[in-house]
Enzyme design. Sequence first.
Site, short mmCIF file in Angstrom:
data_model
loop_
_atom_site.label_atom_id
_atom_site.label_comp_id
_atom_site.label_asym_id
_atom_site.label_seq_id
_atom_site.Cartn_x
_atom_site.Cartn_y
_atom_site.Cartn_z
N GLY A 1 8.01 8.11 -8.69
CA GLY A 1 6.65 8.04 -8.20
C GLY A 1 5.63 8.18 -9.31
O GLY A 1 4.63 7.47 -9.37
N ALA B 1 0.84 -1.21 0.00
CA ALA B 1 0.00 0.00 0.00
C ALA B 1 0.87 1.24 0.00
O ALA B 1 0.71 2.14 0.82
CB ALA B 1 -0.93 -0.01 1.21
N GLY B 2 1.81 1.32 -0.95
CA GLY B 2 2.66 2.49 -1.08
C GLY B 2 2.16 3.39 -2.20
O GLY B 2 0.96 3.40 -2.54
N CYS C 1 18.04 5.07 -7.76
CA CYS C 1 17.26 6.19 -7.21
C CYS C 1 18.27 7.19 -6.65
O CYS C 1 18.92 6.91 -5.64
CB CYS C 1 16.34 5.65 -6.12
N CYS D 1 10.24 14.95 -12.55
CA CYS D 1 10.75 14.84 -11.17
C CYS D 1 11.04 16.22 -10.61
O CYS D 1 11.90 16.95 -11.12
CB CYS D 1 12.00 13.97 -11.18
C1 LIG Z 1 13.87 8.80 -0.07
C2 LIG Z 1 13.15 8.71 -1.38
C3 LIG Z 1 12.72 9.88 -1.99
C4 LIG Z 1 12.05 9.81 -3.21
N1 LIG Z 1 11.64 10.98 -3.80
C5 LIG Z 1 10.98 10.93 -4.97
C6 LIG Z 1 10.53 12.12 -5.59
O1 LIG Z 1 10.78 13.21 -5.12
N2 LIG Z 1 9.81 12.01 -6.76
C7 LIG Z 1 9.55 10.79 -7.30
O2 LIG Z 1 8.89 10.73 -8.35
N3 LIG Z 1 9.96 9.64 -6.75
C8 LIG Z 1 10.66 9.68 -5.59
N4 LIG Z 1 11.09 8.52 -5.01
C9 LIG Z 1 10.70 7.25 -5.63
C10 LIG Z 1 9.29 6.85 -5.16
O3 LIG Z 1 9.24 6.89 -3.76
C11 LIG Z 1 8.98 5.45 -5.67
O4 LIG Z 1 8.92 5.53 -7.09
C12 LIG Z 1 7.66 4.92 -5.17
O5 LIG Z 1 7.58 4.93 -3.78
C13 LIG Z 1 7.47 3.51 -5.69
O6 LIG Z 1 6.21 3.05 -5.29
P1 LIG Z 1 5.99 1.50 -4.93
O7 LIG Z 1 4.55 1.36 -4.69
O8 LIG Z 1 6.67 0.67 -5.94
O9 LIG Z 1 6.82 1.30 -3.58
P2 LIG Z 1 6.57 1.92 -2.12
O10 LIG Z 1 5.97 3.26 -2.20
O11 LIG Z 1 7.88 1.76 -1.42
O12 LIG Z 1 5.49 0.95 -1.47
C14 LIG Z 1 5.71 -0.42 -1.28
C15 LIG Z 1 4.85 -0.88 -0.12
O13 LIG Z 1 4.78 -2.31 -0.13
C16 LIG Z 1 4.93 -2.78 1.18
N5 LIG Z 1 5.42 -4.17 1.13
C17 LIG Z 1 6.64 -4.58 0.76
N6 LIG Z 1 6.73 -5.92 0.81
C18 LIG Z 1 5.52 -6.36 1.24
C19 LIG Z 1 4.99 -7.66 1.51
N7 LIG Z 1 5.75 -8.76 1.34
N8 LIG Z 1 3.72 -7.76 1.95
C20 LIG Z 1 2.95 -6.65 2.12
N9 LIG Z 1 3.41 -5.38 1.89
C21 LIG Z 1 4.67 -5.26 1.45
C22 LIG Z 1 5.94 -1.81 1.79
O14 LIG Z 1 5.92 -1.87 3.21
C23 LIG Z 1 5.45 -0.50 1.23
O15 LIG Z 1 4.43 0.05 2.05
C24 LIG Z 1 11.81 8.55 -3.82
C25 LIG Z 1 12.27 7.38 -3.21
C26 LIG Z 1 12.96 7.46 -2.01
C27 LIG Z 1 13.46 6.18 -1.37
#
Ligand SMILES: Cc1cc2nc3c(=O)[nH]c(=O)nc-3n(C[C@H](O)[C@H](O)[C@H](O)COP(=O)(O)OP(=O)(O)OC[C@H]3O[C@@H](n4cnc5c(N)ncnc54)[C@H](O)[C@@H]3O)c2cc1C
Length: 434
Positions: free
Chosen positions: A312, A9-10, A160, A346
């Site tokens: 993101g 739920a990210g 990243c 970005c």
């Molecule tokens: C510090 C930082 C700053 C950033 N700044 C930017 C920015 O300014 N602009 C931009 O565009 N992008 C930015 N990014 C990139 C952006 O955060 C990612 O592209 C985005 O979060 C990816 O989304 P996601 O859903 O793949 O992962 P996430 O948002 O990380 O969500 C994944 C979720 O899955 C959950 N999960 C993992 N494994 C399991 C499991 N086995 N069972 C259940 N749940 C699980 C995790 O706990 C988490 O809540 C940044 C990244 C970082 C690390």
Amino acid sequence: MAHVVVIGAGLGGLPTAYDLRQLLPAQHRVTLISEQPKFTFIPGLVRVALDIDPLDHFQLDLAPLARRHGVELIAAKVTGLNPQARRLTLDSGQTLDYDYVAIATGPSFAFDAIPGFGPHGGYTHSICSPAHAQAARTAWLDFLKNPGPLVVGAAPGAGCFGPAYEFVLMAEQILRQQGLRDRASLTLITPEPYAGHLGVSQVSNAQKLTEALLRKRGVEVIPNGAIAAVSPGSITLDDGRTLPQRYAMILPAFRGAAFIQNTPGLGNAKGFIPVLPTYQHPDFPSVYALGVAVNLAQPEQFRVPIGLPKSGQMTEAMGMAVSHNIAVQLGAIQKPLQTPTLEAICFAEFGDTGILYVAAPVLPDPATGKRRYSYAIQGRWVVWGKTLFEQYFMAKMRLGRAVPWYERLGLRAIFGVDLVRPIADAPQQSPASA
Ligand SMILES: Cc1cc2nc3c(=O)[nH]c(=O)nc-3n(C[C@H](O)[C@H](O)[C@H](O)COP(=O)(O)OP(=O)(O)OC[C@H]3O[C@@H](n4cnc5c(N)ncnc54)[C@H](O)[C@@H]3O)c2cc1C
């Protein structure tokens, strides 16, 4: 009735679950599985680590959101996936059957790749998870009492980079504001071939603007840098250079979630999931992936390996395509299948200024080697833009919206960017038998 499950739920998973709920008729179930009780806006963690904003500013409780917006929430960690049986195993030992699953589990962190690396028993900080950012903040407040060499950067294989630039330049501003700047040396170590590359080559103006800003703020840059070892007071590169450090924030290389790595045929060696243009797994049609969990290979080779960023906004676009394509598969909508364009915007915040990086698309056309366009522009308004976007995104998550029509229109009108496009000549899929 079909059961569609979203794991994670990210930034990707929560909007995708909302979108599925809106696209699918009520007889279909939408379940969201999250190992965390809260949604976290990960880009905000730079500000948390530097004690600018508290963590709860960037978090929302998932349980009331799920209840309000018609999504079933399971608070658990997925530990196993059987794609043949279409069955998930949770850390409670419980199993859950699905008709379609969308994997949005983000990164796991390769701290074990370098001796002494990372916040779990190592000597560097990270801002990649809420817990890392909280620990980095505590150490940052200690550092401000007695500043010294500050080293920021990314490890070999990282994809990243933006948060490292944000961290070093925002830290520089804080040190200046507190009258401590002359007591800290600032160094950025990055595996990128040049500062401002950010994993994407030849973005017009990006190198020039980024290098000039780092120079102006007195940040020494080590590009093509491969960190080989970390000890309590120093960082060693693979060419033998050793840099002193009193505080180090180094972004790790990413891998996929453990259960992806442990499921034969689901992901590659790093646990990233291969996808078709529909973001469906090539061998398991009931499995979709989005966000950091997806395998997007860096097309270029450099002295030090780097990944391709999965921003993101790219993640949101993947989620739009995934929910749309699942709805097409289930016969809920009769439209061509979609693919994300991977056109990336970005907003990077650097204290009293910022740089907007645009690459449309991130990967150039393989035939011509060209993009539609790319550019970087600097200005204080970029910082305001980032704050506005963060507030808008958090409001969308509260309201149960993914990417509404006016956002798509705005992105097209202001930046010339489209998030998804129909897949040319894609055959209309027949509804799944599930
Ligand atoms: C510090 C930082 C700053 C950033 N700044 C930017 C920015 O300014 N602009 C931009 O565009 N992008 C930015 N990014 C990139 C952006 O955060 C990612 O592209 C985005 O979060 C990816 O989304 P996601 O859903 O793949 O992962 P996430 O948002 O990380 O969500 C994944 C979720 O899955 C959950 N999960 C993992 N494994 C399991 C499991 N086995 N069972 C259940 N749940 C699980 C995790 O706990 C988490 O809540 C940044 C990244 C970082 C690390």
